[in-house]
Design a protein around this motif. Structure first.
Motif, PDB file in Angstrom:
ATOM      1  N   GLU A  94      -5.521  57.250  -7.440  1.00 59.50           N
ATOM      2  CA  GLU A  94      -4.380  58.172  -7.462  1.00 59.50           C
ATOM      3  C   GLU A  94      -3.440  57.913  -6.284  1.00 59.50           C
ATOM      4  O   GLU A  94      -2.214  57.915  -6.442  1.00 59.50           O
ATOM      5  N   ILE A  95      -4.016  57.693  -5.119  1.00 60.97           N
ATOM      6  CA  ILE A  95      -3.191  57.381  -3.951  1.00 60.97           C
ATOM      7  C   ILE A  95      -2.469  56.058  -4.162  1.00 60.97           C
ATOM      8  O   ILE A  95      -1.275  55.922  -3.859  1.00 60.97           O
ATOM      9  N   ARG A  96      -3.176  55.068  -4.693  1.00 61.72           N
ATOM     10  CA  ARG A  96      -2.574  53.753  -4.957  1.00 61.72           C
ATOM     11  C   ARG A  96      -1.385  53.861  -5.898  1.00 61.72           C
ATOM     12  O   ARG A  96      -0.330  53.260  -5.657  1.00 61.72           O
ATOM     13  N   GLU A  97      -1.517  54.631  -6.966  1.00 61.16           N
ATOM     14  CA  GLU A  97      -0.420  54.741  -7.929  1.00 61.16           C
ATOM     15  C   GLU A  97       0.826  55.334  -7.275  1.00 61.16           C
ATOM     16  O   GLU A  97       1.946  54.937  -7.601  1.00 61.16           O
ATOM     17  N   GLU A  98       0.634  56.248  -6.337  1.00 60.88           N
ATOM     18  CA  GLU A  98       1.790  56.851  -5.674  1.00 60.88           C
ATOM     19  C   GLU A  98       2.458  55.873  -4.718  1.00 60.88           C
ATOM     20  O   GLU A  98       3.691  55.729  -4.726  1.00 60.88           O
ATOM     21  N   TYR A  99       1.660  55.201  -3.882  1.00 57.62           N
ATOM     22  CA  TYR A  99       2.355  54.309  -2.945  1.00 57.62           C
ATOM     23  C   TYR A  99       2.927  53.086  -3.641  1.00 57.62           C
ATOM     24  O   TYR A  99       3.942  52.537  -3.203  1.00 57.62           O
ATOM     25  N   LEU A 100       2.353  52.690  -4.785  1.00 58.44           N
ATOM     26  CA  LEU A 100       2.952  51.585  -5.538  1.00 58.44           C
ATOM     27  C   LEU A 100       4.242  52.021  -6.237  1.00 58.44           C
ATOM     28  O   LEU A 100       5.160  51.207  -6.412  1.00 58.44           O
ATOM     29  N   SER A 101       4.314  53.279  -6.634  1.00 54.50           N
ATOM     30  CA  SER A 101       5.559  53.766  -7.247  1.00 54.50           C
ATOM     31  C   SER A 101       6.704  53.710  -6.232  1.00 54.50           C
ATOM     32  O   SER A 101       7.853  53.462  -6.599  1.00 54.50           O
ATOM     33  N   LEU A 102       6.392  53.934  -4.969  1.00 50.89           N
ATOM     34  CA  LEU A 102       7.394  53.802  -3.918  1.00 50.89           C
ATOM     35  C   LEU A 102       7.666  52.335  -3.603  1.00 50.89           C
ATOM     36  O   LEU A 102       8.815  51.920  -3.432  1.00 50.89           O
ATOM     37  N   TYR A 103       6.630  51.555  -3.553  1.00 52.74           N
ATOM     38  CA  TYR A 103       6.740  50.129  -3.223  1.00 52.74           C
ATOM     39  C   TYR A 103       7.625  49.395  -4.220  1.00 52.74           C
ATOM     40  O   TYR A 103       8.414  48.516  -3.846  1.00 52.74           O
ATOM     41  N   ASN A 104       7.497  49.758  -5.489  1.00 57.85           N
ATOM     42  CA  ASN A 104       8.231  49.065  -6.547  1.00 57.85           C
ATOM     43  C   ASN A 104       9.571  49.713  -6.886  1.00 57.85           C
ATOM     44  O   ASN A 104      10.271  49.236  -7.786  1.00 57.85           O
ATOM     45  N   HIS A 105       9.924  50.778  -6.190  1.00 59.14           N
ATOM     46  CA  HIS A 105      11.185  51.444  -6.476  1.00 59.14           C
ATOM     47  C   HIS A 105      12.346  50.556  -6.049  1.00 59.14           C
ATOM     48  O   HIS A 105      12.330  49.974  -4.955  1.00 59.14           O
ATOM     49  N   PRO A 106      13.381  50.420  -6.891  1.00 59.76           N
ATOM     50  CA  PRO A 106      14.485  49.499  -6.572  1.00 59.76           C
ATOM     51  C   PRO A 106      15.244  49.863  -5.306  1.00 59.76           C
ATOM     52  O   PRO A 106      15.911  49.005  -4.719  1.00 59.76           O
ATOM     53  N   GLU A 107      15.179  51.120  -4.873  1.00 56.75           N
ATOM     54  CA  GLU A 107      15.915  51.541  -3.682  1.00 56.75           C
ATOM     55  C   GLU A 107      15.000  51.701  -2.470  1.00 56.75           C
ATOM     56  O   GLU A 107      15.418  52.249  -1.446  1.00 56.75           O
ATOM     57  N   ALA A 108      13.777  51.212  -2.574  1.00 64.03           N
ATOM     58  CA  ALA A 108      12.840  51.354  -1.457  1.00 64.03           C
ATOM     59  C   ALA A 108      13.368  50.616  -0.224  1.00 64.03           C
ATOM     60  O   ALA A 108      13.652  49.420  -0.292  1.00 64.03           O
ATOM     61  N   PRO A 109      13.513  51.300   0.897  1.00 64.93           N
ATOM     62  CA  PRO A 109      13.972  50.630   2.120  1.00 64.93           C
ATOM     63  C   PRO A 109      12.880  49.728   2.680  1.00 64.93           C
ATOM     64  O   PRO A 109      11.685  49.980   2.465  1.00 64.93           O
ATOM     65  N   PRO A 110      13.253  48.669   3.385  1.00 61.11           N
ATOM     66  CA  PRO A 110      12.259  47.750   3.965  1.00 61.11           C
ATOM     67  C   PRO A 110      11.222  48.459   4.832  1.00 61.11           C
ATOM     68  O   PRO A 110      10.050  48.070   4.847  1.00 61.11           O
ATOM     69  N   ARG A 111      11.636  49.514   5.549  1.00 59.25           N
ATOM     70  CA  ARG A 111      10.694  50.244   6.386  1.00 59.25           C
ATOM     71  C   ARG A 111       9.583  50.860   5.544  1.00 59.25           C
ATOM     72  O   ARG A 111       8.412  50.869   5.946  1.00 59.25           O
ATOM     73  N   ALA A 112       9.918  51.341   4.339  1.00 55.34           N
ATOM     74  CA  ALA A 112       8.910  51.941   3.458  1.00 55.34           C
ATOM     75  C   ALA A 112       7.938  50.888   2.945  1.00 55.34           C
ATOM     76  O   ALA A 112       6.718  51.101   2.948  1.00 55.34           O
TER      77      ALA A 112
END
Length: 282
Positions: A94-112
């Protein structure tokens, strides 16, 4: 007196303060909230990452929880990341799915994405201590794309374990299962043995090509497999010739199969599965 006749009643004039407004739609992920939380926690997180870099290790628990809290702000207080940050408990998937949703978001900043690499690597190592890397030696600083995560699959009632890079989540794993069904994974014990190897990337894009490039063979008798790949006959001949040149003769030599197997593993991967031994070139 107010006229309550529905045919003649006219509503009073609405001012901007009294006009109905549509409910605000929460933006997910909310990168503004991430930025704010990131700035607030910057000193502590940077110190934790710097310590990891100096020692060439993964981040410590406190730094991981702090990063989870910052990332959780982009999703919301009820997110698995936020709960993990507060309680140090949670389900890895569950934690993995959330951080991957952020990781793969087209607007994710490099810091994220940088923080997610650190947190994701930490999470994988906590859940799978002996997870291996795609590359040897393992690249550093850690990146999710380089670590191979043991992943349980079941194809037509045949369970097994394969290994996928940490950047892949549930949707990608379901696609992999469909590929394995097409390849008749459940009927091919040699393929099951190959994909069970912790250094084999099941997401390489050419599973069967990788398999055929690596596969040496299978043996029902384990000692026969070791004898074959170690050229035991040649080794015995060398020993006998060495001894005869010095005036010694032997009627029988006893191989140390454990020693020979350890030696063979420098060049081969050896898998024992269902009373069969499978050998693959490294």
């Amino acid at each position: 007196m107010m006229n309550n006749n529905p045919e003649t009643y006219q509503p009073r004039h609405q001012t901007p303060e009294t006009q109905a407004r549509p409910a605000r739609v929460r933006e997910v992920p909310n990168w503004r909230r991430f930025d704010v939380a990131s700035e607030i926690n910057a000193d502590i997180i940077i110190a934790g990452i710097d310590h990891a870099l100096e020692s060439k290790k993964q981040i410590d628990e406190d730094t991981a929880l702090r990063i989870a809290g910052v990332l959780g702000r982009a999703i919301g207080p009820d997110s698995h990341l936020s709960t993990y940050a507060r309680t140090n408990t949670g389900n890895y998937e569950e934690i993995r799915e959330e951080y991957l949703s952020l990781y793969n978001h087209p607007e994710a900043p490099p810091r994220a994405t940088d923080l997610i690499n650190w947190l994701g690597y930490y999470a994988v190592r906590q859940r799978f201590r002996f997870a291996e890397s795609i590359q040897d030696p393992e690249p550093y600083p850690p990146k999710l794309e380089n670590i191979l995560v043991p992943t349980e699959v079941e194809i037509r009632d045949q369970p097994g374990t394969v290994h996928v890079p940490g950047i892949y989540g549930n949707e990608d794993i379901e696609d992999l299962k469909r590929t394995l069904r097409t390849l008749r994974y459940d009927e091919d014990a040699a393929l099951q043995a190959f994909l069970s190897l912790p250094n084999v990337n099941a997401m390489s894009g050419d599973i069967m090509g990788d398999f055929h490039d690596s596969y040496i063979g299978s043996w029902h008798n384990h000692e026969d497999a070791i004898s074959e790949i170690c050229d035991l006959d040649d080794k015995e001949r060398e020993v006998l010739e060495f001894a005869s040149e010095r005036g010694f003769y032997f009627d029988y030599l006893t191989p140390d199969y454990d020693f020979l197997e350890d030696e063979a593993r420098e060049a081969y991967d050896i898998v024992r599965l269902d009373d069969e031994t499978y050998v693959f070139a490294k």
